[in-house]
Design a protein around this motif. Structure first.
Motif, PDB file in Angstrom:
ATOM      1  N   ILE A 151       0.863  -1.175   0.000  1.00 14.26           N
ATOM      2  CA  ILE A 151       0.000   0.000   0.000  1.00 14.26           C
ATOM      3  C   ILE A 151       0.905   1.232   0.000  1.00 14.26           C
ATOM      4  CG2 ILE A 151      -1.700   1.333   1.311  1.00 14.26           C
ATOM      5  CD1 ILE A 151      -2.643  -1.423   2.465  1.00 14.26           C
ATOM      6  N   LEU A 152       0.755   2.079  -1.007  1.00 15.57           N
ATOM      7  CA  LEU A 152       1.563   3.290  -1.135  1.00 15.57           C
ATOM      8  C   LEU A 152       0.681   4.495  -0.825  1.00 15.57           C
ATOM      9  CD1 LEU A 152       4.369   4.396  -1.970  1.00 15.57           C
ATOM     10  CD2 LEU A 152       3.441   4.651  -4.285  1.00 15.57           C
ATOM     11  N   ARG A 153       1.083   5.269   0.185  1.00 13.66           N
ATOM     12  CA  ARG A 153       0.325   6.449   0.602  1.00 13.66           C
ATOM     13  C   ARG A 153       1.101   7.718   0.262  1.00 13.66           C
ATOM     14  NH1 ARG A 153      -1.376   4.585   6.767  1.00 13.66           N
ATOM     15  NH2 ARG A 153      -3.116   3.207   6.213  1.00 13.66           N
ATOM     16  N   PRO A 154       0.838   8.315  -0.894  1.00 12.22           N
ATOM     17  CA  PRO A 154       1.546   9.551  -1.247  1.00 12.22           C
ATOM     18  C   PRO A 154       0.963  10.757  -0.524  1.00 12.22           C
ATOM     19  CG  PRO A 154       0.036   8.933  -3.001  1.00 12.22           C
ATOM     20  CD  PRO A 154      -0.036   7.843  -1.964  1.00 12.22           C
ATOM     21  N   GLY A 155       1.813  11.765  -0.325  1.00 16.53           N
ATOM     22  CA  GLY A 155       1.346  13.033   0.236  1.00 16.53           C
ATOM     23  C   GLY A 155       0.523  13.798  -0.786  1.00 16.53           C
ATOM     24  N   THR A 156       0.367  15.103  -0.560  1.00 19.63           N
ATOM     25  CA  THR A 156      -0.406  15.941  -1.475  1.00 19.63           C
ATOM     26  C   THR A 156       0.198  15.881  -2.870  1.00 19.63           C
ATOM     27  OG1 THR A 156      -0.975  17.425   0.339  1.00 19.63           O
ATOM     28  CG2 THR A 156      -1.262  18.265  -1.907  1.00 19.63           C
TER      29      THR A 156
END
Length: 219
Positions: A151-156
């Motif tokens: 699971i990849l959670r990028p910032g804005t």
């Protein structure tokens, strides 16, 4: 060479991913739903696959995914269509894709999610709050499977050209990141199967993308 099936390939991250995968010698099948999107995906080096998450059932999508090595889910309603569309794409669409990958015998599944602290401390709409809740439940759904997931959670997200330099970790401060760099991180994860069963947060940083992802590989 990996055979990659991209759900949400017509989105900005999906298009960048398709281009980068082609440049690095991988085969990409790109799920799209609007007729005008096929030519662009072909130009990026992908094989367009027509289909909608709101219309396909598990077996139909599994047949489209068949013979892939990895599925990347980068689809998202993007706030369009309100709560119901978010629930349909980011929620039920993810569950459909996971079930289809399992039916097709595909173990590797990458999910582009959302940074938990996004817009915290600012006024956000009920629609955005629902979006964040659905994204978290999608993470939970995938993480509870026995698949080889990431699971990849990028910032804005920024539309600026990629810098090739990021910060990646299990828990890092909130920040910004370009969509190109998110796509590059996905390619690096695809090429490194030792990065597995892990949630990665991603922002701008001072490490080359490949190095930042390699640090998270399991020994």
């Amino acid at each position: 060479m990996q055979k990659v099936f991209v759900v949400g390939a017509a989105g900005k991250i999906g298009r960048s991913l398709a281009r980068q995968l082609s440049e690095r010698g991988h085969q990409t099948r790109a799920l799209y739903r609007k007729p005008g999107q096929a030519d662009e995906l072909m130009a990026l080096g992908a094989t367009p696959v027509l289909g909608s998450l709101t219309e396909l059932d598990v077996s139909q999508l599994a047949r489209l995914m068949a013979d892939s090595d990895v599925v990347v889910f980068s689809a998202g309603a993007g706030g369009k269509g309100g709560t119901e569309m978010t629930n349909a794409i980011d929620g039920r669409g993810l569950e459909l894709s996971v079930a289809s990958a399992q039916e097709a015998g595909i173990r590797r599944f990458l999910l582009v999610s959302a940074f938990p602290e996004a817009f915290r401390g600012k006024y956000v709409s009920d629609t955005f709050e629902n979006y964040m809740a659905v994204k978290k439940l999608a993470d939970v759904h995938l993480a509870e499977t026995d698949m080889d997931w990431v699971i990849l959670r990028p910032g804005t997200l920024l539309s600026d050209p990629g810098t090739g330099m990021v910060r990646a970790g299990l828990a890092i401060p909130n920040g910004e990141v370009t969509r190109d760099d998110v796509a590059t991180a996905l390619v690096e994860i695809i090429e490194n199967p030792a990065v597995n069963r892990i949630i990665i947060e991603l922002t701008k940083g001072d490490a080359p993308v490949g190095q930042a992802i390699q640090r998270l590989a399991q020994s």
